[in-house]
Write a protein that holds these residues in place. Structure first.
Motif, PDB file in Angstrom:
ATOM      1  N   TRP A  53      -1.265   0.578   3.486  1.00  0.00           N
ATOM      2  CA  TRP A  53      -0.854   0.099   4.893  1.00  0.00           C
ATOM      3  C   TRP A  53       0.586   0.578   5.059  1.00  0.00           C
ATOM      4  O   TRP A  53       0.476   1.030   6.452  1.00  0.00           O
ATOM      5  CB  TRP A  53      -0.593  -1.464   4.553  1.00  0.00           C
ATOM      6  CG  TRP A  53      -0.156  -2.189   5.711  1.00  0.00           C
ATOM      7  CD1 TRP A  53       1.013  -2.588   5.820  1.00  0.00           C
ATOM      8  CD2 TRP A  53      -1.005  -2.747   6.834  1.00  0.00           C
ATOM      9  NE1 TRP A  53       1.070  -3.323   6.963  1.00  0.00           N
ATOM     10  CE2 TRP A  53       0.154  -3.317   7.615  1.00  0.00           C
ATOM     11  CE3 TRP A  53      -2.289  -2.285   7.287  1.00  0.00           C
ATOM     12  CZ2 TRP A  53      -0.438  -4.002   9.016  1.00  0.00           C
ATOM     13  CZ3 TRP A  53      -2.615  -2.871   8.508  1.00  0.00           C
ATOM     14  CH2 TRP A  53      -1.733  -3.619   9.413  1.00  0.00           C
ATOM     15  N   ASN A  54       1.579   0.735   4.383  1.00  0.00           N
ATOM     16  CA  ASN A  54       2.780   1.146   4.837  1.00  0.00           C
ATOM     17  C   ASN A  54       2.508   2.648   4.868  1.00  0.00           C
ATOM     18  O   ASN A  54       3.280   3.217   6.065  1.00  0.00           O
ATOM     19  CB  ASN A  54       3.792   1.263   3.640  1.00  0.00           C
ATOM     20  CG  ASN A  54       4.287  -0.265   3.495  1.00  0.00           C
ATOM     21  OD1 ASN A  54       4.203  -1.007   4.686  1.00  0.00           O
ATOM     22  ND2 ASN A  54       4.420  -0.763   2.244  1.00  0.00           N
TER      23      ASN A  54
ATOM     24  N   LYS B 179       1.282   3.120   8.416  1.00  0.00           N
ATOM     25  CA  LYS B 179       2.331   2.924   9.210  1.00  0.00           C
ATOM     26  C   LYS B 179       3.396   3.892   9.694  1.00  0.00           C
ATOM     27  O   LYS B 179       3.750   4.144  10.768  1.00  0.00           O
ATOM     28  CB  LYS B 179       3.124   1.614   9.058  1.00  0.00           C
ATOM     29  CG  LYS B 179       2.288   0.343   9.517  1.00  0.00           C
ATOM     30  CD  LYS B 179       3.249  -0.981   9.628  1.00  0.00           C
ATOM     31  CE  LYS B 179       3.792  -1.604   8.277  1.00  0.00           C
ATOM     32  NZ  LYS B 179       4.269  -2.706   8.134  1.00  0.00           N
TER      33      LYS B 179
END
Ligand code: GDP
Length: 424
Positions: A207-208, A211
């Motif tokens: 997820w990071n 991003k």
């Protein structure tokens, strides 16, 4: 951006090579399904490798290799694989293993063997690496997740409970020795020691990374036709082989998968039992098998000779559609250079009717191939880097296939090496 590299057919399409090649631009490469039952063969500057559990990105020092929660994780195999590549001079890869991935246990492998023995001739052609018993247990909710290794009291209790049920089957169905809770607990503690340095909350990590704009590759195992839902059930594998499952097996949002590169081989091969409409036999098959891949079409994990056939437009069109293909990578085209003429399967005849739609299994078993013969190019195309430089008949073959499968062939692989690729 997240890209998936998946197979259109029965597996062995050359996904490993394409992932390895695309890995150059990737920050993270993720395995999201399957186990050590199949393998990728990769040829690069370090040598030739057969990987079963590690993603194909382990050879680059700029990539992180991730084992997602959807994988059937065989810890001893993973450890051997890491050691194997490091021993051959590859720098120690950065590896992260999902805290939610489940582990293949020694008894899964035993159950796989016992079941194949019991079924004898009627077996599903399992590689006996415990994959089917593993996924059965996962969905029966009696599997072991890596995270559970870190709560020893709860684990002890669960081991007792699971041995009880396993032993009923061992004793009464297979007539074999029971398994002992203390042995299973010890096995799990060994796994804990081996895996602890790699454990990570993979979905949060990814997820990071998304991003931050990192390049992520999802690497599929096997191909569309081995998918338990959309494949040739029951001659399938036990986890989904589709790009869509990449979202689940890695723990990322489905809408983040922007490119689905479906790898499609210029002829067909399959392992294990099951309908294979464009299959060929005898000397014709032997020759293609001998010349196929890089050093012949034999299983990367099992060494089994693969079943061979001509390119199947019906199966490949379906295989690409069910993957949600944005790009087709057409591989191993160089191998067909020895042929004066190349037969291609352009339809299935089922009960007197010809179709281009890939059917369900009972109809598939009745399908007869409708063949068309294209002229070969009869020369070696390795080393060519530009599409226009390919012989005319070779381009015609590619364009014929592209028209039949209805998905764009944007990459053509004409050799096993990283640089043997033609972008279109
Ligand atoms: P995967 O499981 O889909 O990665 O497939 P395999 O590991 O079975 O790969 C197929 C074999 O073909 C491997 O030995 C590769 O090195 C080889 N290979 C991949 N692409 C090409 C190609 O374009 N030409 C040739 N000759 N061999 C290739």
């Amino acid at each position: 951006m997240v890209k998936a590299v998946v197979g259109a057919n029965w597996g062995d399409e050359g996904k490993g090579k394409i992932t390895d090649m695309l890995g150059k631009e990737a920050d993270i490469i993720v395995r999201f399904q399957g186990g050590a039952n199949a393998g990728h063969t990769i040829v690069n500057d370090y040598g030739k490798f057969a990987l079963h559990t590690l993603p194909s990105g382990v050879f680059y020092d700029h990539t992180t290799s991730v084992i997602g929660n959807g994988v059937a994780l065989n810890i001893p195999t993973l450890m051997e694989e890491i050691k194997g590549i490091v021993d051959q001079g590859v720098p120690m890869p950065k590896i992260k293993v999902s805290d939610r991935v489940q582990m293949v246990m020694s008894y899964h492998i035993l159950f796989d063997q016992y079941e194949e023995e019991r079924l004898a001739g009627k077996s599903f052609g399992s590689t006996k690496s415990g994959i089917a018993p593993f996924y059965s247990d996962k969905y029966a909710k009696i599997g072991f997740q890596v995270s559970e290794l870190f709560d020893e009291n709860a684990l002890r209790e669960k081991v007792e409970r699971i041995c009880e049920t396993k032993n009923v089957v061992l004793e009464h169905l297979y007539h074999k020795d029971p398994i002992r809770p203390e042995d299973i607990f010890e096995e799990l503690m060994n796994y804990k020691e081996m895996i602890a340095p790699y454990v990570c909350d993979v979905s949060a990590f990814l997820w990071n990374a998304i991003k931050e704009g990192k390049e992520i590759l999802l690497e599929g195992q096997l191909g569309s036709l081995k998918d338990p839902d959309h494949g040739i059930y029951p001659m399938v594998t036990s986890s989904s082989t589709l790009a869509a499952y990449g979202a689940i097996g890695a723990g990322i949002p489905p809408y983040e998968i922007k490119k689905i590169i479906t790898v499609c081989k210029a002829y067909s091969s399959a392992v294990g039992a099951g309908a294979f409409v464009s299959e060929i036999f005898g000397e014709e098959a032997d020759e293609l098998r001998r010349r196929g891949g890089d050093g012949g079409e034999y299983g990367a994990t099992t060494g089994r000779p693969r079943r061979m056939g001509w390119f199947d437009c019906v199966a490949s069109k379906y295989g690409c559609r069910i993957q949600g293909t944005t790009d087709v990578a057409f591989t191993v085209l160089d191998v067909l250079g020895y042929l004066e003429e190349i037969p291609v399967c352009v339809g299935y005849e089922i009960d007197g009717e010809v179709t281009m739609d890939f059917p369900t299994t009972s109809k598939l078993q009745k399908a007869k191939p409708v063949m068309e013969v294209l002229p070969g190019w009869n020369c070696d195309i390795r080393g060519i880097r530009k599409y226009e430089d390919l012989p005319e008949n070779c381009r015609k073959y590619i364009e014929f296939v592209e028209e039949k499968i209805e998905f764009p062939i944007t990459m053509i692989s004409n050799g096993p090496g990283r640089n043997d690729i033609i972008y279109r």
